[in-house]
Design a protein around this motif. Structure first.
Motif, PDB file in Angstrom:
ATOM      1  N   LYS A  11       0.830  -1.209   0.000  1.00 10.59           N
ATOM      2  CA  LYS A  11       0.000   0.000   0.000  1.00 10.59           C
ATOM      3  C   LYS A  11       0.868   1.265   0.000  1.00 10.59           C
ATOM      4  O   LYS A  11       0.533   2.243  -0.648  1.00 10.59           O
ATOM      5  CB  LYS A  11      -0.933   0.009   1.209  1.00 10.59           C
ATOM      6  N   LYS A  12       1.961   1.217   0.715  1.00 11.75           N
ATOM      7  CA  LYS A  12       2.817   2.400   0.855  1.00 11.75           C
ATOM      8  C   LYS A  12       3.583   2.727  -0.431  1.00 11.75           C
ATOM      9  O   LYS A  12       3.746   3.885  -0.787  1.00 11.75           O
ATOM     10  CB  LYS A  12       3.800   2.193   2.010  1.00 11.75           C
ATOM     11  N   TYR A  13       4.062   1.706  -1.134  1.00 12.44           N
ATOM     12  CA  TYR A  13       4.978   1.936  -2.250  1.00 12.44           C
ATOM     13  C   TYR A  13       4.406   1.643  -3.640  1.00 12.44           C
ATOM     14  O   TYR A  13       5.038   1.965  -4.640  1.00 12.44           O
ATOM     15  CB  TYR A  13       6.256   1.114  -2.072  1.00 12.44           C
ATOM     16  N   HIS A  14       3.240   1.032  -3.734  1.00 14.28           N
ATOM     17  CA  HIS A  14       2.728   0.599  -5.033  1.00 14.28           C
ATOM     18  C   HIS A  14       2.600   1.744  -6.028  1.00 14.28           C
ATOM     19  O   HIS A  14       3.092   1.655  -7.155  1.00 14.28           O
ATOM     20  CB  HIS A  14       1.390  -0.125  -4.877  1.00 14.28           C
ATOM     21  N   LYS A  15       1.924   2.836  -5.663  1.00 18.92           N
ATOM     22  CA  LYS A  15       1.705   3.935  -6.603  1.00 18.92           C
ATOM     23  C   LYS A  15       3.021   4.551  -7.058  1.00 18.92           C
ATOM     24  O   LYS A  15       3.206   4.826  -8.242  1.00 18.92           O
ATOM     25  CB  LYS A  15       0.813   5.009  -5.984  1.00 18.92           C
ATOM     26  N   ASN A  16       3.931   4.761  -6.113  1.00 17.61           N
ATOM     27  CA  ASN A  16       5.220   5.355  -6.466  1.00 17.61           C
ATOM     28  C   ASN A  16       6.003   4.458  -7.424  1.00 17.61           C
ATOM     29  O   ASN A  16       6.603   4.941  -8.389  1.00 17.61           O
ATOM     30  CB  ASN A  16       6.058   5.632  -5.222  1.00 17.61           C
ATOM     31  N   LEU A  17       5.990   3.168  -7.154  1.00 18.73           N
ATOM     32  CA  LEU A  17       6.695   2.246  -8.039  1.00 18.73           C
ATOM     33  C   LEU A  17       6.043   2.187  -9.416  1.00 18.73           C
ATOM     34  O   LEU A  17       6.731   2.110 -10.430  1.00 18.73           O
ATOM     35  CB  LEU A  17       6.764   0.843  -7.429  1.00 18.73           C
ATOM     36  N   LEU A  18       4.723   2.254  -9.454  1.00 15.45           N
ATOM     37  CA  LEU A  18       4.023   2.220 -10.735  1.00 15.45           C
ATOM     38  C   LEU A  18       4.365   3.455 -11.571  1.00 15.45           C
ATOM     39  O   LEU A  18       4.648   3.341 -12.764  1.00 15.45           O
ATOM     40  CB  LEU A  18       2.510   2.117 -10.531  1.00 15.45           C
ATOM     41  N   VAL A  19       4.374   4.610 -10.950  1.00 14.43           N
ATOM     42  CA  VAL A  19       4.737   5.836 -11.675  1.00 14.43           C
ATOM     43  C   VAL A  19       6.175   5.751 -12.161  1.00 14.43           C
ATOM     44  O   VAL A  19       6.488   6.112 -13.296  1.00 14.43           O
ATOM     45  CB  VAL A  19       4.513   7.086 -10.791  1.00 14.43           C
ATOM     46  N   TYR A  20       7.062   5.249 -11.314  1.00 18.84           N
ATOM     47  CA  TYR A  20       8.465   5.111 -11.713  1.00 18.84           C
ATOM     48  C   TYR A  20       8.592   4.132 -12.881  1.00 18.84           C
ATOM     49  O   TYR A  20       9.289   4.397 -13.858  1.00 18.84           O
ATOM     50  CB  TYR A  20       9.301   4.660 -10.517  1.00 18.84           C
ATOM     51  N   LEU A 119      14.690  12.852 -11.576  1.00 18.30           N
ATOM     52  CA  LEU A 119      13.506  13.520 -11.031  1.00 18.30           C
ATOM     53  C   LEU A 119      12.503  12.512 -10.486  1.00 18.30           C
ATOM     54  O   LEU A 119      11.892  12.732  -9.436  1.00 18.30           O
ATOM     55  CB  LEU A 119      12.848  14.404 -12.087  1.00 18.30           C
ATOM     56  N   MET A 120      12.330  11.400 -11.178  1.00 19.59           N
ATOM     57  CA  MET A 120      11.394  10.379 -10.701  1.00 19.59           C
ATOM     58  C   MET A 120      11.856   9.782  -9.375  1.00 19.59           C
ATOM     59  O   MET A 120      11.057   9.588  -8.467  1.00 19.59           O
ATOM     60  CB  MET A 120      11.212   9.276 -11.736  1.00 19.59           C
ATOM     61  N   TYR A 121      13.148   9.473  -9.286  1.00 21.83           N
ATOM     62  CA  TYR A 121      13.666   8.959  -8.020  1.00 21.83           C
ATOM     63  C   TYR A 121      13.477   9.987  -6.908  1.00 21.83           C
ATOM     64  O   TYR A 121      13.133   9.637  -5.781  1.00 21.83           O
ATOM     65  CB  TYR A 121      15.153   8.621  -8.128  1.00 21.83           C
ATOM     66  N   THR A 122      13.690  11.258  -7.214  1.00 20.88           N
ATOM     67  CA  THR A 122      13.596  12.307  -6.209  1.00 20.88           C
ATOM     68  C   THR A 122      12.152  12.576  -5.814  1.00 20.88           C
ATOM     69  O   THR A 122      11.821  12.607  -4.634  1.00 20.88           O
ATOM     70  CB  THR A 122      14.231  13.612  -6.737  1.00 20.88           C
ATOM     71  N   ILE A 123      11.283  12.763  -6.807  1.00 17.88           N
ATOM     72  CA  ILE A 123       9.908  13.182  -6.540  1.00 17.88           C
ATOM     73  C   ILE A 123       9.041  12.017  -6.068  1.00 17.88           C
ATOM     74  O   ILE A 123       8.406  12.093  -5.026  1.00 17.88           O
ATOM     75  CB  ILE A 123       9.286  13.830  -7.791  1.00 17.88           C
ATOM     76  N   TYR A 124       8.997  10.958  -6.854  1.00 17.12           N
ATOM     77  CA  TYR A 124       8.053   9.888  -6.564  1.00 17.12           C
ATOM     78  C   TYR A 124       8.580   8.859  -5.572  1.00 17.12           C
ATOM     79  O   TYR A 124       7.831   8.354  -4.753  1.00 17.12           O
ATOM     80  CB  TYR A 124       7.601   9.197  -7.857  1.00 17.12           C
ATOM     81  N   MET A 125       9.857   8.560  -5.661  1.00 17.95           N
ATOM     82  CA  MET A 125      10.416   7.575  -4.737  1.00 17.95           C
ATOM     83  C   MET A 125      11.006   8.233  -3.495  1.00 17.95           C
ATOM     84  O   MET A 125      11.291   7.568  -2.517  1.00 17.95           O
ATOM     85  CB  MET A 125      11.482   6.728  -5.442  1.00 17.95           C
ATOM     86  N   GLN A 126      11.220   9.533  -3.547  1.00 13.68           N
ATOM     87  CA  GLN A 126      11.766  10.316  -2.440  1.00 13.68           C
ATOM     88  C   GLN A 126      13.064   9.711  -1.895  1.00 13.68           C
ATOM     89  O   GLN A 126      13.268   9.607  -0.693  1.00 13.68           O
ATOM     90  CB  GLN A 126      10.723  10.467  -1.339  1.00 13.68           C
TER      91      GLN A 126
END
Length: 170
Positions: A11-20, A119-126
C-alpha cells in the motif's frame, strides 16, 4: 516477511513504483508487470536492513533492464505514455488531478532519460542523493547537478509549451 507487513509495504509503495515504472517503459501493462515482479521478489527475498524504498527501486530498475535485454524492442517516445494511458483508470490521472500538475508530468516525459530518472527517483520515490547515486553508478554531487539541470530544462519546456499555446491561439 509477514503478510500484514507485506500488505502495508504494498500500500505504501505501489503507486510510487508504478509511476516510476511508467517513466521507464511508457507502457502501462509492462509497468504493472514490473511492479508485480518487484513485489514478488520483495516478498520472497527481502531481508531487513537498509532502505526498503531503495531496494525496491533497484529491483524495479533491474527488472526493466532485464526486460529490455530479453525483448529487443524499446520505444523511447514520451508521447506514447499518454497515448497508451487513456481512459478512466489512468493511474497518472488519479495521481495528477490538477491541470498544472499534468503539464509538469508531461514536461518530465519530454526530458532526456537521465534527467527524467533522477527527477522520478527524487519526486516519486523520495530517495536521497546517495541512494540515487548508487542506483545510477555515479556520485551524489553529479546527481545534484543532473537534478538542477533537469529542473532548469523542465522550466524551459513548460515556458515553451505555455507560450507556444498562446501563439497558436492567435
Amino acid at each position: 516477511m509477514k503478510n500484514t507487513d507485506f500488505e502495508q509495504i504494498y500500500k505504501k509503495y505501489h503507486k510510487n513504483l508504478l509511476v516510476y515504472a511508467l517513466s521507464l517503459c511508457g507502457d502501462y501493462e509492462l509497468a504493472q508487470s514490473l511492479v508485480q515482479v518487484t513485489f514478488a521478489k520483495a516478498y520472497l527475498s527481502y531481508r531487513e536492513g537498509g532502505s526498503l524504498k531503495f531496494w525496491l527501486s533497484k529491483v524495479l530498475k533491474n527488472e526493466f533492464i532485464n526486460h529490455i535485454r530479453h525483448s529487443s524492442r524499446y520505444v523511447d517516445d514520451p508521447d506514447l505514455i499518454f497515448e497508451r494511458l487513456s481512459g478512466p483508470d489512468n493511474p497518472l490521472d488519479i495521481l495528477i488531478k490538477e491541470e498544472s500538475m499534468r503539464e509538469v508530468a508531461h514536461g518530465i516525459t519530454l526530458l532526456p532519460k537521465n534527467y527524467r530518472v533522477v527527477l522520478m527517483y527524487t519526486i516519486y520515490m523520495q530517495l536521497k542523493d546517495e541512494e540515487i547515486a548508487d542506483i545510477m553508478n555515479t556520485s551524489p554531487a553529479n546527481i545534484r547537478k543532473i537534478r538542477s539541470r533537469a529542473r532548469q530544462r523542465l522550466k524551459e519546456i513548460l515556458i515553451e509549451r505555455k507560450w507556444g499555446d498562446k501563439y497558436e491561439e492567435d
